[in-house]
Enzyme design. Structure first.
Site, PDB file in Angstrom:
ATOM      1  N   LYS A  45      12.676 -12.254   8.117  1.00  0.00           N
ATOM      2  CA  LYS A  45      11.619 -11.245   8.221  1.00  0.00           C
ATOM      3  C   LYS A  45      10.822 -10.996   6.944  1.00  0.00           C
ATOM      4  O   LYS A  45      10.129  -9.987   6.803  1.00  0.00           O
ATOM      5  CB  LYS A  45      12.146  -9.892   8.763  1.00  0.00           C
ATOM      6  CG  LYS A  45      13.063  -9.971   9.961  1.00  0.00           C
ATOM      7  CD  LYS A  45      12.697 -11.010  10.977  1.00  0.00           C
ATOM      8  CE  LYS A  45      11.447 -10.720  11.759  1.00  0.00           C
ATOM      9  NZ  LYS A  45      11.179 -11.852  12.706  1.00  0.00           N
ATOM     10  N   HIS A 107      16.645 -20.119   6.343  1.00  0.00           N
ATOM     11  CA  HIS A 107      17.014 -18.750   5.953  1.00  0.00           C
ATOM     12  C   HIS A 107      18.320 -18.759   5.150  1.00  0.00           C
ATOM     13  O   HIS A 107      18.900 -17.701   4.903  1.00  0.00           O
ATOM     14  CB  HIS A 107      17.210 -17.867   7.188  1.00  0.00           C
ATOM     15  CG  HIS A 107      15.937 -17.440   7.870  1.00  0.00           C
ATOM     16  ND1 HIS A 107      14.815 -17.043   7.180  1.00  0.00           N
ATOM     17  CD2 HIS A 107      15.636 -17.306   9.179  1.00  0.00           C
ATOM     18  CE1 HIS A 107      13.865 -16.701   8.055  1.00  0.00           C
ATOM     19  NE2 HIS A 107      14.336 -16.861   9.262  1.00  0.00           N
ATOM     20  N   SER A 137      11.969  -4.468   9.920  1.00  0.00           N
ATOM     21  CA  SER A 137      11.441  -5.612  10.661  1.00  0.00           C
ATOM     22  C   SER A 137      12.583  -6.356  11.370  1.00  0.00           C
ATOM     23  O   SER A 137      12.456  -6.747  12.544  1.00  0.00           O
ATOM     24  CB  SER A 137      10.712  -6.547   9.688  1.00  0.00           C
ATOM     25  OG  SER A 137      10.190  -7.659  10.370  1.00  0.00           O
TER      26      SER A 137
HETATM   27  S1  PPS Z   1      11.470 -14.851  10.801  1.00  0.00           S
HETATM   28  O1  PPS Z   1      11.913 -14.604  12.201  1.00  0.00           O
HETATM   29  O2  PPS Z   1      12.499 -14.469   9.849  1.00  0.00           O
HETATM   30  O3  PPS Z   1      10.995 -16.206  10.588  1.00  0.00           O
HETATM   31  O4  PPS Z   1      10.252 -13.830  10.602  1.00  0.00           O
HETATM   32  P1  PPS Z   1       9.195 -13.869   9.417  1.00  0.00           P
HETATM   33  O5  PPS Z   1       8.060 -14.710   9.812  1.00  0.00           O
HETATM   34  O6  PPS Z   1       9.885 -14.160   8.130  1.00  0.00           O
HETATM   35  O7  PPS Z   1       8.747 -12.357   9.322  1.00  0.00           O
HETATM   36  C1  PPS Z   1       8.097 -11.660  10.352  1.00  0.00           C
HETATM   37  C2  PPS Z   1       7.434 -10.483   9.707  1.00  0.00           C
HETATM   38  O8  PPS Z   1       6.282 -10.942   8.973  1.00  0.00           O
HETATM   39  C3  PPS Z   1       5.119 -10.298   9.488  1.00  0.00           C
HETATM   40  N1  PPS Z   1       3.965 -11.205   9.417  1.00  0.00           N
HETATM   41  C4  PPS Z   1       2.843 -10.922   8.739  1.00  0.00           C
HETATM   42  N2  PPS Z   1       2.509  -9.871   7.967  1.00  0.00           N
HETATM   43  C5  PPS Z   1       1.257  -9.869   7.418  1.00  0.00           C
HETATM   44  N3  PPS Z   1       0.347 -10.850   7.624  1.00  0.00           N
HETATM   45  C6  PPS Z   1       0.639 -11.917   8.393  1.00  0.00           C
HETATM   46  N4  PPS Z   1      -0.239 -12.870   8.592  1.00  0.00           N
HETATM   47  C7  PPS Z   1       1.945 -11.987   8.983  1.00  0.00           C
HETATM   48  N5  PPS Z   1       2.570 -12.881   9.775  1.00  0.00           N
HETATM   49  C8  PPS Z   1       3.787 -12.389  10.031  1.00  0.00           C
HETATM   50  C9  PPS Z   1       5.512  -9.986  10.935  1.00  0.00           C
HETATM   51  O9  PPS Z   1       4.633  -9.067  11.511  1.00  0.00           O
HETATM   52  C10 PPS Z   1       6.925  -9.466  10.724  1.00  0.00           C
HETATM   53  O10 PPS Z   1       6.949  -8.208  10.065  1.00  0.00           O
HETATM   54  P2  PPS Z   1       6.936  -6.777  10.809  1.00  0.00           P
HETATM   55  O11 PPS Z   1       7.121  -5.773   9.718  1.00  0.00           O
HETATM   56  O12 PPS Z   1       8.087  -6.781  11.760  1.00  0.00           O
HETATM   57  O13 PPS Z   1       5.620  -6.643  11.473  1.00  0.00           O
END
Ligand code: PPS
Length: 298
Positions: A45, A107, A137
């Site tokens: 996340k 991860h 998240s």
């Molecule tokens: S995972 O499942 O671990 O691979 O997830 P990951 O991609 O690491 O994290 C998901 C969170 O990143 C946010 N996210 C973004 N934030 C800002 N801008 C962009 N472009 C973006 N893309 C993904 C996503 O919304 C998740 O965070 P939260 O706080 O839950 O919204």
């Protein structure tokens, strides 16, 4: 998919894991990295999908602009340790990648990374996100993802986050382990979700110099727009909407995409307990996280 699919948390070499990420352990550990592979490493996340899209677009957006809207991010950037039934394993997807460099997601805490990545002196991009927003998240992700252990309610979940009893273990050990590794392995680019939110262009410039790319101003502008939260949320090749184990009626993968969303979840008492515990665990003064940013500047 019903919730009986949900796995139990296991202790795996001292790290909390589920069998979906350990069943293919031998193949993962024997994975043959190539010198130009780029490993994208994060605690869950932290913005993995975001930085994965950025790197994919930087490398292949000019030659194959259709990739971003026609090929899912988990096919473009395979998740190395993933071994979920009925879908190809992360190692197989990575081995079958035809593009070069191969972009590969993990991860894993640093001690689990297959040795060939170190032997081949691969570039590694590590993205970290502040603990409070990571916990929030991850909580919503575990609610909607039936391939994750049952999250329980928020207060129990937060306690488990503090104890490191979530898949891929302790956030504290993860971010510190990778930070420490950076001191002896020079090809780690350690970056922060909060910085990427505050100034995507500047962070992209730093990424480019790390991976040795010099995109045009026009190309950079177009990538910044394509990876804006709202655009990625709309893009079915980035928003994970095709993954059957995720129930978007409960929560979205692209949920808020903000810094400081924790403020809507932590009670005052939880915040105080969390801060006290945080101080005890995060003793390295050189590793600093921001739990809020100046919104006006964004
Ligand atoms: S995972 O499942 O671990 O691979 O997830 P990951 O991609 O690491 O994290 C998901 C969170 O990143 C946010 N996210 C973004 N934030 C800002 N801008 C962009 N472009 C973006 N893309 C993904 C996503 O919304 C998740 O965070 P939260 O706080 O839950 O919204």
């Amino acid at each position: 998919m019903d919730s009986s699919f949900r796995p139990k948390l296991i202790d795996f070499h001292g790290v909390s894991m589920t069998h979906y990420f350990t069943d293919n352990w031998d193949n993962v550990q024997n994975f043959q990295a190539r010198p130009d592979d780029i490993l994208i490493a994060t605690y869950p996340k932290a913005g993995t999908t975001w930085v994965s899209c950025i790197l994919d677009l930087l490398h292949f957006g000019q030659t194959s602009p259709e990739r971003h809207t026609s090929m899912s991010i988990y096919d473009r950037v395979p998740f190395l340790e993933m071994a979920v039934p009925s879908v190809p394993k992360g190692t197989e997807l990575a081995e079958n990648l035809v593009t070069s460099p191969r972009l590969i997601k993990t991860h894993f805490p640093v001690q689990f990374v297959p040795k060939s990545f170190w032997e081949q002196n691969c570039r590694i991009v590590y993205l970290a996100r502040n603990a409070k927003d990571s916990a929030v998240s991850y909580f919503h992700f575990d609610r909607m993802n039936m391939a994750e252990p049952e999250p329980g309610d928020w207060s129990v979940y937060l306690q488990r986050f503090m104890q490191g009893k979530l898949v891929f273990g302790s956030w504290y050990d993860h971010v510190n382990g990778w930070w420490k590794k950076k001191q002896t392995y020079s090809k780690i680019h350690y970056m922060f979700y909060e910085d990427l939110t505050e100034d995507t262009g500047y962070e992209m410039d730093k990424l480019c110099s790390f991976v040795g790319l010099s995109p045009s101003e026009e190309q950079k502008k177009s990538i910044i727009s394509m990876v804006e939260f709202d655009n990625m949320k709309k893009n079915n090749m980035a928003n994970h909407s095709s993954i059957p184990v995720m129930d978007f009626k409960i929560s979205h993968f692209m949920r808020k995409g903000k810094v400081a969303n924790w403020k809507d979840h932590f009670t005052v008492a939880q915040n105080e307990r969390f801060d006290e515990d945080y101080k005890r665990k995060m003793t390295d003064p050189t590793l600093k996280f921001r739990t809020e940013i100046d919104i006006a500047a964004v």
